[in-house]
Design an enzyme around this catalytic site. Structure first.
Site, PDB file in Angstrom:
ATOM      1  N   GLU A 191     -18.371  -4.138  24.208  1.00  0.00           N
ATOM      2  CA  GLU A 191     -17.526  -5.340  24.295  1.00  0.00           C
ATOM      3  C   GLU A 191     -16.323  -5.263  23.355  1.00  0.00           C
ATOM      4  OE1 GLU A 191     -20.794  -5.389  23.663  1.00  0.00           O
ATOM      5  OE2 GLU A 191     -21.702  -6.267  25.458  1.00  0.00           O
ATOM      6  N   PRO A 221      -6.285  -5.035  10.841  1.00  0.00           N
ATOM      7  CA  PRO A 221      -7.746  -5.034  10.965  1.00  0.00           C
ATOM      8  C   PRO A 221      -8.166  -3.648  11.470  1.00  0.00           C
ATOM      9  CG  PRO A 221      -6.785  -7.015  11.929  1.00  0.00           C
ATOM     10  CD  PRO A 221      -5.650  -6.061  11.674  1.00  0.00           C
ATOM     11  N   HIS A 229      -4.188   3.181  -3.336  1.00  0.00           N
ATOM     12  CA  HIS A 229      -4.356   2.619  -1.992  1.00  0.00           C
ATOM     13  C   HIS A 229      -3.584   1.320  -1.785  1.00  0.00           C
ATOM     14  CE1 HIS A 229      -6.146   0.833   1.548  1.00  0.00           C
ATOM     15  NE2 HIS A 229      -6.378  -0.234   0.805  1.00  0.00           N
ATOM     16  N   HIS A 278     -22.222 -17.150  32.312  1.00  0.00           N
ATOM     17  CA  HIS A 278     -23.503 -17.525  31.703  1.00  0.00           C
ATOM     18  C   HIS A 278     -23.197 -18.377  30.469  1.00  0.00           C
ATOM     19  CE1 HIS A 278     -24.366 -14.293  34.395  1.00  0.00           C
ATOM     20  NE2 HIS A 278     -25.670 -14.442  34.251  1.00  0.00           N
ATOM     21  N   HIS A 305       0.834  -1.206   0.000  1.00  0.00           N
ATOM     22  CA  HIS A 305       0.000   0.000   0.000  1.00  0.00           C
ATOM     23  C   HIS A 305       0.869   1.256   0.000  1.00  0.00           C
ATOM     24  CE1 HIS A 305      -2.280  -3.309   1.745  1.00  0.00           C
ATOM     25  NE2 HIS A 305      -3.385  -2.690   1.386  1.00  0.00           N
ATOM     26  N   ARG A 361     -19.200 -18.733  38.445  1.00  0.00           N
ATOM     27  CA  ARG A 361     -18.957 -17.285  38.362  1.00  0.00           C
ATOM     28  C   ARG A 361     -18.763 -16.700  39.760  1.00  0.00           C
ATOM     29  NH1 ARG A 361     -24.739 -14.104  37.980  1.00  0.00           N
ATOM     30  NH2 ARG A 361     -25.997 -15.836  38.700  1.00  0.00           N
ATOM     31  N   HIS A 374     -29.435 -15.365  24.289  1.00  0.00           N
ATOM     32  CA  HIS A 374     -28.436 -15.250  25.351  1.00  0.00           C
ATOM     33  C   HIS A 374     -27.778 -16.587  25.710  1.00  0.00           C
ATOM     34  CE1 HIS A 374     -29.952 -11.273  25.654  1.00  0.00           C
ATOM     35  NE2 HIS A 374     -29.375 -10.998  26.812  1.00  0.00           N
TER      36      HIS A 374
HETATM   37  C1  LIG Z   1     -11.594  -4.608   9.606  1.00  0.00           C
HETATM   38  C2  LIG Z   1     -11.048  -4.404   8.239  1.00  0.00           C
HETATM   39  N1  LIG Z   1     -11.883  -4.407   7.197  1.00  0.00           N
HETATM   40  C3  LIG Z   1     -11.413  -4.261   5.937  1.00  0.00           C
HETATM   41  C4  LIG Z   1     -10.076  -4.119   5.715  1.00  0.00           C
HETATM   42  C5  LIG Z   1      -9.529  -4.022   4.293  1.00  0.00           C
HETATM   43  N2  LIG Z   1      -9.066  -2.645   4.071  1.00  0.00           N
HETATM   44  C6  LIG Z   1      -7.789  -2.314   4.177  1.00  0.00           C
HETATM   45  S1  LIG Z   1      -7.551  -0.669   4.037  1.00  0.00           S
HETATM   46  C7  LIG Z   1      -9.193  -0.403   3.780  1.00  0.00           C
HETATM   47  C8  LIG Z   1      -9.787   0.953   3.664  1.00  0.00           C
HETATM   48  C9  LIG Z   1      -8.874   1.938   3.176  1.00  0.00           C
HETATM   49  O1  LIG Z   1      -9.312   3.221   3.433  1.00  0.00           O
HETATM   50  P1  LIG Z   1      -8.532   4.147   4.436  1.00  0.00           P
HETATM   51  O2  LIG Z   1      -8.654   3.610   5.781  1.00  0.00           O
HETATM   52  O3  LIG Z   1      -9.012   5.526   4.201  1.00  0.00           O
HETATM   53  O4  LIG Z   1      -7.034   4.006   3.987  1.00  0.00           O
HETATM   54  P2  LIG Z   1      -6.350   4.698   2.740  1.00  0.00           P
HETATM   55  O5  LIG Z   1      -7.101   4.305   1.513  1.00  0.00           O
HETATM   56  O6  LIG Z   1      -6.419   6.142   2.978  1.00  0.00           O
HETATM   57  O7  LIG Z   1      -4.962   4.160   2.732  1.00  0.00           O
HETATM   58  C10 LIG Z   1      -9.891  -1.589   3.803  1.00  0.00           C
HETATM   59  C11 LIG Z   1     -11.347  -1.695   3.592  1.00  0.00           C
HETATM   60  C12 LIG Z   1      -9.240  -4.113   6.836  1.00  0.00           C
HETATM   61  N3  LIG Z   1      -7.918  -3.992   6.730  1.00  0.00           N
HETATM   62  N4  LIG Z   1      -9.743  -4.229   8.084  1.00  0.00           N
END
Ligand SMILES: Cc1ncc(C[n+]2csc(CCOP(=O)(O)OP(=O)(O)O)c2C)c(N)n1
Length: 686
Positions: free
Chosen positions: A426, A116, A262, A476, A27, A357, A488
């Site tokens: 959570e 993530p 990107h 639970h 990226h 618990r 639940h």
């Molecule tokens: C939870 C999650 N969902 C989807 C992705 C896949 N993903 C990586 S970057 C991105 C979005 C990119 O947009 P942005 O955060 O604005 O980054 P930029 O394009 O500016 O580098 C996605 C959907 C991920 N890494 N984590």
């Protein structure tokens, strides 16, 4: 912009571009756009010492937008961490220390595993919570041994994720003024313009959360970025978001401001065009001007000086407060204090029993009296999960009158409080717990109903990946929840948590197994532990007659053999189902069937045992086996063999009193007995 600034910023940009191009994967756009803010932060403000990435009072920096890993690796190499340029050249390759997304524990200086989206945002909040807790505990007037900021770079994607909203809401409430997030506001995401899906006023949203929000219109304007960071540092009450308008793929003639910048290499021609456009030599690749490197590397002497000053401060602190200094050493050490588990109660046999618990609450408090660094809470379920640290107070922003609020926990209100009310958040709680563990000095725990562990799963997975010492308490734990009904009642959660590599899942059978489970959880520094507990009472097993609960440490153990020698049948159970198989064993004995009862609270611990032990518990030649667990059956054939009988539940539960639900779905000793008889008859019939 001064020439040197521009040279340094373009060095970051072009290293990142070359890394991605060489790997033919990655990226480039984010590092190209965010390079100026990263440069300002890392060279003007970040308190760090590249030669000692573990210095306790360093500022924390989280690259929440982990896909921009090339940016972080460039910064680490340039400022002098143990990450030579050869590693940059092996970006994303097998065995390199520059994996696709930053991995904590692999690359020195990477504070958290990110990628993530949204998780790093939550981790940063956890780090800031930890910093304030430690400061409240240890700092004394004139002796500030804990005093650092937590920074992150966050992206559009981070701010779209729910986990970030949960964590942001709590951070605003807690007034974590030393949390500073730089928002790489480039209006582009993976699939197109952010406007396709993201049109709210983010700044206003964060203002509503109680954050201090600033806007910088030009992401290349280093002076304005610097002023904004300074203002954020001076804002001691509200956490800060600095929204900085940047341009993804900055400098690339054809790809800037497009989603094509990107997540794909620019391509050889565009790399050349970009370098020319920015006045950069096309060759050699990975070019680092000496002047730029020298400027970045001044981080080393600067960092050494800062650390020395801090160490001297710690020295005089030790003289003034020897007891506290001793405690500080203890908290920072990974060695548990002698006798830490001395107060853990032994529960006497009791056929009526106690909910695990409830036993958990007693055990946890007995541990907390000697481990003051145990800190945590629940997602608004404390009276139900029994996870309050009694008398240890409420973690709240000090001095704003929260004391008048109604709450379940006694003790002081302020950052010294060890009970964190996470609210109904959570997922945020999961990310925050990891951040606290990453910060160091604390042993964090968090609790909720077992069924809602699903809401935390992404954070649990990352905690496991990072091998973090975090304790989850999920109560639970089965259909026995009863009247709240199928929404639940956990069914598939045990199986699904067991699928996470590196997570130790323990479902204790009785109060004394709970005590052992906590021992394991506290000692298990090499990964998270989930303790799964009942809402309903379960008998406390008579350990005078049956095997000691310490068998839990091996994951599974022979709790009871009906007679010496080879058993006819092995009954394997976990948690609240163990007493059912003990009852069945009695009835079988009367019928002349020799049954062995194996309590199996943890698959993971059992799998770590030598084969000889595993075969002793489950001899291969005893193939008549029955397992029972009030959860999904998937996976149990591993222990029952293909001819075994598995009692479980592979559909959702029902709303009725817990005892009725259990009975209707076959979780009774009578049904266990029937199934064993079917098994035995089948065997005879062959
Ligand atoms: C939870 C999650 N969902 C989807 C992705 C896949 N993903 C990586 S970057 C991105 C979005 C990119 O947009 P942005 O955060 O604005 O980054 P930029 O394009 O500016 O580098 C996605 C959907 C991920 N890494 N984590």
């Amino acid at each position: 912009m001064k020439n040197l600034d521009e040279l340094c910023i373009n060095t970051i940009r072009m290293l990142s571009v070359d890394m991605v191009q060489q790997a033919n994967s990655g990226h480039p756009g984010m590092p190209m756009g965010a390079a100026p803010m990263a440069y300002v932060l890392w060279t003007e403000f970040l308190k760090h010492h590249p030669k000692n990435p573990k210095w306790p009072d360093r500022d924390r920096f989280v690259l929440s937008a982990g896909h921009g890993s090339a940016l972080l690796y460039s910064l680490l190499y340039l400022t002098g961490y143990d990450l030579p340029i050869e590693e940059l050249k092996r970006f994303r390759q097998w065995g390199s220390r520059t994996p696709g997304h930053p991995e904590h524990g692999l690359t020195p200086g990477v504070e958290s595993t990110t990628g993530p989206l949204g998780q790093g945002f939550g981790n940063g909040v956890g780090m800031a919570i930890a910093e304030r807790f430690l400061a409240a505990r240890f700092n004394r007037p004139g002796h500030e041994i804990v005093n650092h900021y937590t920074y992150a770079i966050v992206s559009d994607g981070d701010l779209m994720e729910g986990v970030a909203s949960e964590a942001a809401s709590l951070a605003g409430h807690l007034r974590l003024g030393k949390l500073i997030y730089l928002y790489d506001n480039n209006a582009i995401t993976l699939a197109g313009e952010a406007k396709l899906t993201f049109t709210e006023d983010v700044g206003k949203r964060f203002e509503a959360y109680g954050w201090h929000v600033q806007r910088v219109d030009d992401g290349n304007d280093v002076e304005t970025i610097s002023k904004a960071i300074l203002a954020a540092r001076n804002e001691m009450v509200r956490p800060s978001l600095i929204s900085i308008r940047t341009h993804i793929g900055y400098g690339s003639p054809r790809k800037q401001d497009t989603f094509e910048a990107h997540g794909s290499p620019l391509g050889p021609d565009e790399v050349v065009a970009t370098k020319k456009n920015l006045g950069w030599p096309v060759e050699p690749t990975f070019y680092v001007p000496e002047e730029a490197l020298a400027h970045f590397r001044s981080a080393i002497p600067k960092g050494a000086q800062l650390e020395e000053k801090w160490k001297a401060g710690l020295g005089s602190y030790g003289k003034a407060f020897p007891e506290l200094r001793k405690e500080w050493n203890q908290w920072m050490s990974t060695v548990l204090p002698e006798g830490w588990d001395k107060d853990i109660p032994v529960f006497p046999p009791d056929p009526k029993g106690i909910a695990t618990r409830a036993a958990g609450g007693q055990v946890m408090n007995a541990i907390a009296s000697r481990l003051n660094f145990l800190i945590g809470g629940s997602a608004d379920l404390n009276p139900s999960t029994n996870t309050a640290l009694k008398g240890r107070g409420n973690y709240q922003a000090p001095g704003i009158g929260h004391e008048t609020l109604q709450g379940a926990i006694s003790g002081p209100w302020g950052y010294e409080g060890a009970n964190i009310a996470f609210g109904v958040r959570e997922h945020g709680m999961g990310g925050i717990l990891s951040g606290m563990a990453l910060h160091g000095g604390l042993l964090p725990y968090g609790s909720t109903f077992f069924v809602f562990s699903d809401y935390m799963r992404p954070a649990i997975r990352l905690a496991a990946l990072m091998k973090l010492h975090v304790i989850y308490i999920f109560t639970h734990d089965s259909l026995a929840v009863g009247e709240d009904g199928p929404t639940h009642q956990p069914v598939e959660q045990l199986f699904s948590l067991r699928a996470i590599p590196g997570l130790t899942v323990i479902r204790p059978a009785d109060a004394n197994e709970v005590a052992e489970a906590w021992r394991i959880a506290v000692e298990n520094e090499n990964g998270p532990t989930a303790i799964i507990l009942t809402r309903q009472n379960v008998p406390v097993i008579d350990r005078g007659k049956l095997s000691p609960a310490a068998g839990l440490r091996k994951g599974a153990y022979i709790l009871s053999d009906s007679s010496p020698g080879k058993p006819d049948v092995i009954l394997i159970a976990t948690g609240s189902e163990v007493h059912l198989v003990l009852e069945a064993q009695e009835k079988l004995r009367a019928e002349g069937v020799k049954a062995r009862v194996v309590s199996m609270p943890s698959w993971e611990l059992f799998e770590q045992q030598p084969e000889a032990y595993r075969q002793e518990v489950l001899p291969p030649d005893v193939t008549q086996r029955v397992s029972i667990e009030a959860g999904a059956t998937l996976g149990w054939h591993r222990y029952t063999g293909k001819d075994g009988e598995i009692i479980g539940i592979d559909h959702f539960g029902a709303s009725a009193p817990g005892s009725v639900v259990l009975k209707e779905f076959g979780f009774t000793s009578g049904n266990v007995l029937n199934r064993i008889k079917i098994l035995l008859a089948r065997k005879k019939g062959r």
